[in-house]
Design an enzyme around this catalytic site. Structure first.
Site, PDB file in Angstrom:
ATOM      1  N   CYS A  77     112.380  67.688 113.807  1.00  0.00           N
ATOM      2  CA  CYS A  77     111.308  66.984 113.103  1.00  0.00           C
ATOM      3  C   CYS A  77     110.004  67.763 113.278  1.00  0.00           C
ATOM      4  O   CYS A  77     109.678  68.200 114.383  1.00  0.00           O
ATOM      5  CB  CYS A  77     111.137  65.576 113.672  1.00  0.00           C
ATOM      6  N   PHE A  85     103.102  60.500 115.781  1.00  0.00           N
ATOM      7  CA  PHE A  85     104.386  60.446 116.464  1.00  0.00           C
ATOM      8  C   PHE A  85     104.944  59.020 116.553  1.00  0.00           C
ATOM      9  O   PHE A  85     106.106  58.778 116.223  1.00  0.00           O
ATOM     10  CB  PHE A  85     104.243  61.052 117.867  1.00  0.00           C
ATOM     11  N   SER A 103     114.607  67.496 118.326  1.00  0.00           N
ATOM     12  CA  SER A 103     113.372  68.187 118.680  1.00  0.00           C
ATOM     13  C   SER A 103     112.311  67.663 117.743  1.00  0.00           C
ATOM     14  O   SER A 103     112.585  67.398 116.568  1.00  0.00           O
ATOM     15  CB  SER A 103     113.507  69.697 118.484  1.00  0.00           C
ATOM     16  N   CYS A 104     111.093  67.487 118.237  1.00  0.00           N
ATOM     17  CA  CYS A 104     109.986  67.033 117.397  1.00  0.00           C
ATOM     18  C   CYS A 104     108.743  67.804 117.817  1.00  0.00           C
ATOM     19  O   CYS A 104     108.341  67.739 118.984  1.00  0.00           O
ATOM     20  CB  CYS A 104     109.768  65.525 117.549  1.00  0.00           C
ATOM     21  N   VAL A 105     108.186  68.527 116.873  1.00  0.00           N
ATOM     22  CA  VAL A 105     107.030  69.360 117.187  1.00  0.00           C
ATOM     23  C   VAL A 105     105.927  69.160 116.158  1.00  0.00           C
ATOM     24  O   VAL A 105     106.192  68.788 115.012  1.00  0.00           O
ATOM     25  CB  VAL A 105     107.408  70.860 117.244  1.00  0.00           C
TER      26      VAL A 105
END
Length: 124
Positions: A77, A85, A103-105
């Site tokens: 993501c 977020f 994964s979220c960045v």
């Protein structure tokens, strides 16, 4: 060999790539941004509206391949602003109930100045 996904129910690729490819029982979907498939325009609204559109686009790709969100094993993501977020997670949690690896960045910018993008890997 590969099976290429091409469904009108999800946005057409805006570059030299496929919506998704299936290989050896795995579906690798390109990142989905909040484009409305019928118009190619960005979904208006805040992160929640854009995230809903992204999930609808992912759903169309999964459905075209006879899969559901339960088949997703990994997501990546991308958020334009990490302050989104929490709101993004509320939408995400409604769809990814199987809790795949993720994964979220935050990134500097996304195509067409959208607020989020999500790519998936699913297994048959």
């Amino acid at each position: 060999m590969f099976k290429v996904t091409n469904t009108a129910k999800a946005p057409a690729a805006i570059g030299p790539y496929s919506q998704a490819l299936e290989a050896n029982g795995f579906l690798f979907a390109s990142g989905q941004i909040p484009l409305v498939p019928e118009t190619g325009e960005v979904q208006e609204g805040a992160i929640t509206e854009q995230a809903e559109r992204v999930m609808q686009n992912i759903s169309a790709i999964l459905e075209e391949n006879g899969l559901t969100f339960e088949n997703v094993i990994k997501t990546t993501c991308f958020l334009a602003d990490m302050s989104d977020f929490g709101a993004f997670n509320e939408v995400y949690a409604k769809y990814f109930t199987g809790k795949p690896a993720r994964s979220c960045v935050a990134v500097k910018a996304l195509p067409k100045a959208v607020l989020c993008e999500v790519e998936i890997i699913a297994v048959r």
